[in-house]
Design an enzyme around this catalytic site. Structure first.
Site, PDB file in Angstrom:
ATOM      1  N   GLU A  42      90.610  43.739  41.895  1.00  0.00           N
ATOM      2  CA  GLU A  42      89.759  43.894  40.710  1.00  0.00           C
ATOM      3  C   GLU A  42      88.318  44.190  41.127  1.00  0.00           C
ATOM      4  OE1 GLU A  42      88.399  41.242  36.799  1.00  0.00           O
ATOM      5  OE2 GLU A  42      89.148  40.224  38.595  1.00  0.00           O
ATOM      6  N   LYS A 107      90.540  45.767  30.551  1.00  0.00           N
ATOM      7  CA  LYS A 107      90.865  44.337  30.557  1.00  0.00           C
ATOM      8  C   LYS A 107      90.772  43.737  29.158  1.00  0.00           C
ATOM      9  CE  LYS A 107      89.642  40.137  33.171  1.00  0.00           C
ATOM     10  NZ  LYS A 107      88.692  39.596  34.181  1.00  0.00           N
ATOM     11  N   CYS A 141      93.483  40.055  36.353  1.00  0.00           N
ATOM     12  CA  CYS A 141      93.004  38.694  36.613  1.00  0.00           C
ATOM     13  C   CYS A 141      93.309  37.714  35.473  1.00  0.00           C
ATOM     14  CB  CYS A 141      91.516  38.747  36.943  1.00  0.00           C
ATOM     15  SG  CYS A 141      90.939  37.325  37.918  1.00  0.00           S
TER      16      CYS A 141
END
Length: 255
Positions: A42, A107, A141
């Site tokens: 990431e 995200k 994540c």
């Protein structure tokens, strides 16, 4: 293609130095051949920096570099970067094919404990891409903590997570990756970074590639830069889902 040759690059990141990070990963990619999918962590151009929302490489810089590296390796290159789009910043997961075609996912779940939701705009799309016969779910994540968002609707074979997940909560990382594999009867790969950032966070990496029963296929040594390779089999996946079809009894709901 029934086999997917997957490579994860568990590496340290240089804080807020896009050129240094691209140069470092380019050297590593020069040594990788005959793989199908190569994954970087990431925010591989900056580290998990809120400052990158306003001071980062442009999307054109990131995409141009990824296209060059994907063409050179003849593999899909994947990883997330902070970029500015239409007046807002996003933590965008790019996947670049060797012919230059780009796929992306923004995200969805922003890590509020670091104020990510105050600096970046959340995505609103669940993204599954296809590559060499494989269906791949893209996740970043903190998304790992939200199982409804990653629920397999019989529409993916591999869930791919890129992360800057700190050592302080690494047990959660390992446990949740295995849970996502087991509950979704899918391959799962988690590519995490190593090193330390200026905020005092230590990253052990602990990158994993898991089989559809949650079994560890390969695991990176903690606190060490690593290249993690595994060859994934669609035949193994389909056979397991046929002989143990728990997916057919999944509850019907959306994220």
């Amino acid at each position: 293609m029934s086999t997917l040759k997957l490579t994860l690059l568990q590496q340290p990141l240089v804080w807020m130095d896009g050129a240094a990070n691209l140069g470092f990963f380019e050297q590593l990619l020069n040594e990788i051949h005959y793989r199908d999918l190569i994954v970087l962590p990431e925010m591989f151009t900056s580290g998990f920096a809120m400052e990158a929302a306003t001071h980062s490489l442009s999307e054109n810089d990131v995409v141009t570099w990824m296209r060059q590296q994907a063409a050179k390796t003849n593999a899909m290159l994947a990883g997330s970067a902070a970029v500015q789009k239409n007046g807002a910043a996003v933590n965008r997961f790019y996947c670049c094919e060797p012919d230059g075609q780009i796929h992306f996912y923004d995200k969805r779940h922003l890590f509020r404990m670091a104020g990510e939701h105050q600096h970046y705009q959340a995505g609103n799309q669940r993204t599954v891409i296809e590559w060499r016969g494989w269906r791949i779910l893209l996740q970043i994540c903190y998304d790992l903590r939200f199982p409804v968002f990653s629920r397999n609707r019989n529409d993916y074979d591999l869930a791919l997570y890129v992360a800057n997940w700190p050592e302080a909560r690494i047990q959660h990382w390992q446990t949740l990756l295995q849970a996502r594999a087991i509950e979704n009867q899918s391959y799962v790969a988690g590519c995490n970074r190593t090193g330390e950032d200026p905020k005092g966070h230590i990253y052990s990496g602990d990158s994993l590639i898991l089989g559809p029963q949650g079994e560890i296929l390969t695991r990176a040594e903690p606190h060490h830069p690593a290249r993690l390779d595994a060859d994934l089999s669609l035949e193994v996946l389909r056979h397991y889902r046929e002989v143990f079809p728990a997916w057919q009894d999944a509850d019907d709901f959306d994220w």
